[in-house]
Scaffold this motif. Structure first.
Motif, short mmCIF file in Angstrom:
data_model
loop_
_atom_site.label_atom_id
_atom_site.label_comp_id
_atom_site.label_asym_id
_atom_site.label_seq_id
_atom_site.Cartn_x
_atom_site.Cartn_y
_atom_site.Cartn_z
N TRP A 111 -3.84 54.27 65.98
CA TRP A 111 -3.46 54.77 67.52
C TRP A 111 -2.70 55.61 67.04
CZ3 TRP A 111 0.65 53.15 69.03
CH2 TRP A 111 1.23 53.78 70.93
N LEU A 114 -3.68 59.08 66.33
CA LEU A 114 -4.51 59.23 67.01
C LEU A 114 -3.11 59.79 69.05
CD1 LEU A 114 -7.32 60.36 67.74
CD2 LEU A 114 -7.48 58.43 68.63
N THR A 115 -2.73 58.81 68.65
CA THR A 115 -2.42 59.70 70.71
C THR A 115 -1.27 60.45 69.89
OG1 THR A 115 -1.71 56.81 70.79
CG2 THR A 115 -0.38 58.23 71.56
N VAL A 153 -5.69 56.38 75.14
CA VAL A 153 -6.41 55.87 74.14
C VAL A 153 -6.84 54.49 73.51
CG1 VAL A 153 -6.13 55.47 71.62
CG2 VAL A 153 -5.30 57.59 72.54
N CYS A 212 -14.65 59.10 78.85
CA CYS A 212 -13.91 59.06 78.37
C CYS A 212 -13.69 60.68 78.15
CB CYS A 212 -14.13 59.00 76.76
SG CYS A 212 -12.38 59.45 75.75
N LEU A 227 -11.29 62.53 76.83
CA LEU A 227 -9.80 62.98 75.42
C LEU A 227 -10.80 63.33 75.01
CD1 LEU A 227 -8.15 59.05 75.11
CD2 LEU A 227 -7.20 61.18 76.51
N TRP A 242 -10.52 63.59 71.22
CA TRP A 242 -10.67 62.86 70.31
C TRP A 242 -10.90 63.58 69.01
CZ3 TRP A 242 -13.92 59.66 67.97
CH2 TRP A 242 -15.83 59.72 68.39
#
Length: 277
Positions: free
Chosen positions: A39, A42-43, A71, A156, A158, A160
């Motif tokens: 986390w 990734l953040t 996230v 989502c 994001l 990612w």
């Protein structure tokens, strides 16, 4: 279906240290990548990618809190475990199957100390040793991979998947530790051979009787045989410095515990598991 599952495989390119505890002057590593470490990496990457488009400064702590919350809300993820390549696939090596052999093959350490000038001697009390997961097995020099699962909410937004190609995990990153390469990202219906229900508020993993917990699990009425430990972390809040804010998740079951009956666990924030009634 509210969630879409993916199996993610990283190749480890440098030593990986995931902080656990200190024994004497040795900083011991966890033998897996925790959800909280995933986390955090990734953040950080998502915030810096956003800053590259000039929509927000990468030094703004509010941005990290905002993206970190997103996230946890829009993504769910397992812990990542060491694996070796086998028959064009990746086979996870569980530390609890044979802990002594695992340590001999995958874990090493780095020692260092501060020097006192002009004496050119070691500074008293500065000797320390940092344990790490090696990027290659210590006996056969095979490359080491990290295998885990990410579940993305249908809403989502994001980016990612792009962020996965530029992540760095764990401690000692200033020395180049924790570098990984994304080698596989594909759809998955389950996770580590367990079935996953992706239709609810959070993904729910079913652990059959006699099988292992694969994340830190909050205690409940579930009958589980295994070790427990306090789970504590550090965060950066607006009213404090880096790592000055301590978060405490309580005493939890450690990964590797055995379910004495079949149980279902929701994958919550930071990859923690919570038993479903």
């Amino acid at each position: 279906m509210n969630w879409i599952g993916y199996r993610v495989v990283f190749r480890l390119h440098s030593p990986l240290h995931i902080g656990w505890r200190k024994v004497g002057n040795v900083q011991v590593t966890r033998p897996y990548l925790t959800g909280r470490s995933f986390w955090g990496a990734l953040t950080e990457r998502l915030v810096r990618d956003r800053a590259a488009t000039a929509t927000q400064m990468a030094t703004d702590s509010n941005g990290y809190q905002e993206v970190g919350k997103q996230v946890n809300e829009m993504l769910a993820f397992t812990y990542f475990y060491p694996a070796l390549q086998s028959d064009n696939d990746y086979q996870v090596v569980w530390t609890w199957d044979d802990e002594r052999t695992f340590r001999r093959r995958f874990l090493s350490s780095y020692q260092s100390t501060a020097l006192v000038y002009p004496e050119h001697s070691a500074a008293e009390g500065s000797l320390h040793e940092i344990e790490f997961l090696s990027p290659h097995t210590l006996d056969t020099a095979d490359p080491v991979y990290l295998v885990g699962y990410v579940f993305a909410h249908k809403d989502c937004s994001l980016r990612w998947r792009d962020a996965l190609t530029r992540l760095q995990f764990g401690g000692e990153r200033g020395y180049g530790w924790g570098k990984v390469e994304l080698v596989s990202l594909r759809n998955a219906d389950g996770a580590f051979s367990y079935t996953v229900d992706c239709g609810g508020h959070r993904p729910v993993i079913t652990v059959p009787k006699g099988e292992r917990l694969l994340a830190h699990t909050q205690p409940d009425q579930a009958m589980i045989a295994g070790e427990v430990e306090p789970l504590v972390g550090r965060e950066w809040h607006n009213n404090s410095g880096a790592g000055a804010s301590i978060t405490h998740f309580g005493v939890v079951y450690a990964p590797g515990g055995i379910a004495t009956n079949e149980h279902c666990f929701a994958v919550e924030s930071f990859g923690l598991w919570q038993k479903q009634s």
